[in-house]
Write a protein that holds these residues in place. Structure first.
Motif, PDB file in Angstrom:
ATOM      1  N   GLU A  28      -0.242   5.781  -7.624  1.00 49.73           N
ATOM      2  CA  GLU A  28      -1.441   4.761  -8.172  1.00 49.73           C
ATOM      3  C   GLU A  28      -2.633   4.667  -7.344  1.00 49.73           C
ATOM      4  O   GLU A  28      -3.629   3.902  -7.906  1.00 49.73           O
ATOM      5  CB  GLU A  28      -0.762   3.467  -8.172  1.00 49.73           C
ATOM      6  N   MET A  29      -2.809   5.162  -6.408  1.00 46.65           N
ATOM      7  CA  MET A  29      -4.124   5.102  -5.450  1.00 46.65           C
ATOM      8  C   MET A  29      -5.050   6.243  -6.104  1.00 46.65           C
ATOM      9  O   MET A  29      -4.488   7.543  -6.274  1.00 46.65           O
ATOM     10  CB  MET A  29      -3.856   5.382  -3.991  1.00 46.65           C
ATOM     11  N   ASN A  30      -6.380   5.968  -6.069  1.00 49.06           N
ATOM     12  CA  ASN A  30      -7.254   6.791  -6.296  1.00 49.06           C
ATOM     13  C   ASN A  30      -7.757   7.687  -5.251  1.00 49.06           C
ATOM     14  O   ASN A  30      -7.174   7.277  -4.078  1.00 49.06           O
ATOM     15  CB  ASN A  30      -8.521   6.372  -6.972  1.00 49.06           C
ATOM     16  N   GLU A  31      -8.539   8.587  -5.200  1.00 42.23           N
ATOM     17  CA  GLU A  31      -8.876   9.599  -4.067  1.00 42.23           C
ATOM     18  C   GLU A  31      -9.412   8.633  -2.910  1.00 42.23           C
ATOM     19  O   GLU A  31      -9.122   8.791  -1.686  1.00 42.23           O
ATOM     20  CB  GLU A  31      -9.631  10.699  -4.445  1.00 42.23           C
ATOM     21  N   VAL A  32     -10.302   7.786  -3.263  1.00 42.41           N
ATOM     22  CA  VAL A  32     -10.921   7.215  -2.307  1.00 42.41           C
ATOM     23  C   VAL A  32      -9.936   6.048  -1.471  1.00 42.41           C
ATOM     24  O   VAL A  32     -10.020   5.915  -0.405  1.00 42.41           O
ATOM     25  CB  VAL A  32     -11.780   6.060  -2.829  1.00 42.41           C
ATOM     26  N   ASP A  33      -9.040   5.491  -2.312  1.00 48.21           N
ATOM     27  CA  ASP A  33      -7.900   4.540  -1.864  1.00 48.21           C
ATOM     28  C   ASP A  33      -7.149   5.219  -0.973  1.00 48.21           C
ATOM     29  O   ASP A  33      -6.860   4.848   0.222  1.00 48.21           O
ATOM     30  CB  ASP A  33      -6.977   3.862  -2.981  1.00 48.21           C
TER      31      ASP A  33
ATOM     32  N   PHE B 164      -5.171   6.212   4.662  1.00 46.55           N
ATOM     33  CA  PHE B 164      -4.753   7.290   5.773  1.00 46.55           C
ATOM     34  C   PHE B 164      -5.657   6.797   7.142  1.00 46.55           C
ATOM     35  O   PHE B 164      -5.127   6.927   8.121  1.00 46.55           O
ATOM     36  CB  PHE B 164      -4.828   8.617   5.504  1.00 46.55           C
ATOM     37  N   ALA B 165      -6.976   6.566   6.603  1.00 47.30           N
ATOM     38  CA  ALA B 165      -7.850   6.010   7.813  1.00 47.30           C
ATOM     39  C   ALA B 165      -7.432   4.930   8.389  1.00 47.30           C
ATOM     40  O   ALA B 165      -7.232   4.762   9.750  1.00 47.30           O
ATOM     41  CB  ALA B 165      -9.367   5.538   7.345  1.00 47.30           C
TER      42      ALA B 165
ATOM     43  N   GLN C  59       0.653  -1.137  -0.102  1.00 48.92           N
ATOM     44  CA  GLN C  59       0.097   0.000   0.062  1.00 48.92           C
ATOM     45  C   GLN C  59       0.982   1.181   0.146  1.00 48.92           C
ATOM     46  O   GLN C  59       0.501   2.290  -0.729  1.00 48.92           O
ATOM     47  CB  GLN C  59      -1.075   0.043   1.143  1.00 48.92           C
ATOM     48  N   ILE C  60       1.959   1.340   0.714  1.00 52.72           N
ATOM     49  CA  ILE C  60       2.733   2.426   0.744  1.00 52.72           C
ATOM     50  C   ILE C  60       3.261   2.493  -0.457  1.00 52.72           C
ATOM     51  O   ILE C  60       3.490   3.828  -1.158  1.00 52.72           O
ATOM     52  CB  ILE C  60       3.904   2.273   1.804  1.00 52.72           C
ATOM     53  N   ILE C  61       3.685   1.680  -1.137  1.00 57.00           N
ATOM     54  CA  ILE C  61       4.535   1.689  -2.423  1.00 57.00           C
ATOM     55  C   ILE C  61       3.355   2.163  -3.640  1.00 57.00           C
ATOM     56  O   ILE C  61       3.667   3.195  -4.385  1.00 57.00           O
ATOM     57  CB  ILE C  61       5.048   0.245  -3.082  1.00 57.00           C
ATOM     58  N   GLU C  62       2.230   1.506  -3.433  1.00 59.13           N
ATOM     59  CA  GLU C  62       1.143   2.161  -4.338  1.00 59.13           C
ATOM     60  C   GLU C  62       0.750   3.574  -4.138  1.00 59.13           C
ATOM     61  O   GLU C  62       0.716   4.523  -4.926  1.00 59.13           O
ATOM     62  CB  GLU C  62      -0.095   1.308  -4.192  1.00 59.13           C
TER      63      GLU C  62
END
Length: 70
Positions: free
Chosen positions: A14-19, A24-25, A6-9
């Motif tokens: 590569e993450m969209n706003e929702v991701d 961060f949650a 996830q950190i790499i993504e």
């Protein structure tokens, strides 16, 4: 997906706003936001101060309304 992936993504954009919000949650909920490099804690604090995520790592109704419209 594990936290390293996830950190790499996240760092590779590569993450969209929702991701990103969910990521961060999770970091706030697990307290990792304050154990990683400073940028993560600052970003987590911004989400908290903007009222998108509470201090316990829960998405707020404001965020849920935004995500439902997304």
């Amino acid at each position: 997906m594990n936290i390293t992936a996830q950190i790499i993504e996240y760092e590779s954009g590569e993450m969209n706003e929702v991701d990103v919000v969910n990521f961060f949650a999770h970091l706030i909920r697990t307290k990792l936001a304050w154990q990683l490099q400073g940028q993560y804690g600052r970003t987590a604090n911004s989400f908290i101060q903007d009222g998108l995520i509470d201090k316990f790592g829960n998405l707020t109704t404001k965020t849920l309304d935004i995500l439902n419209a997304y």
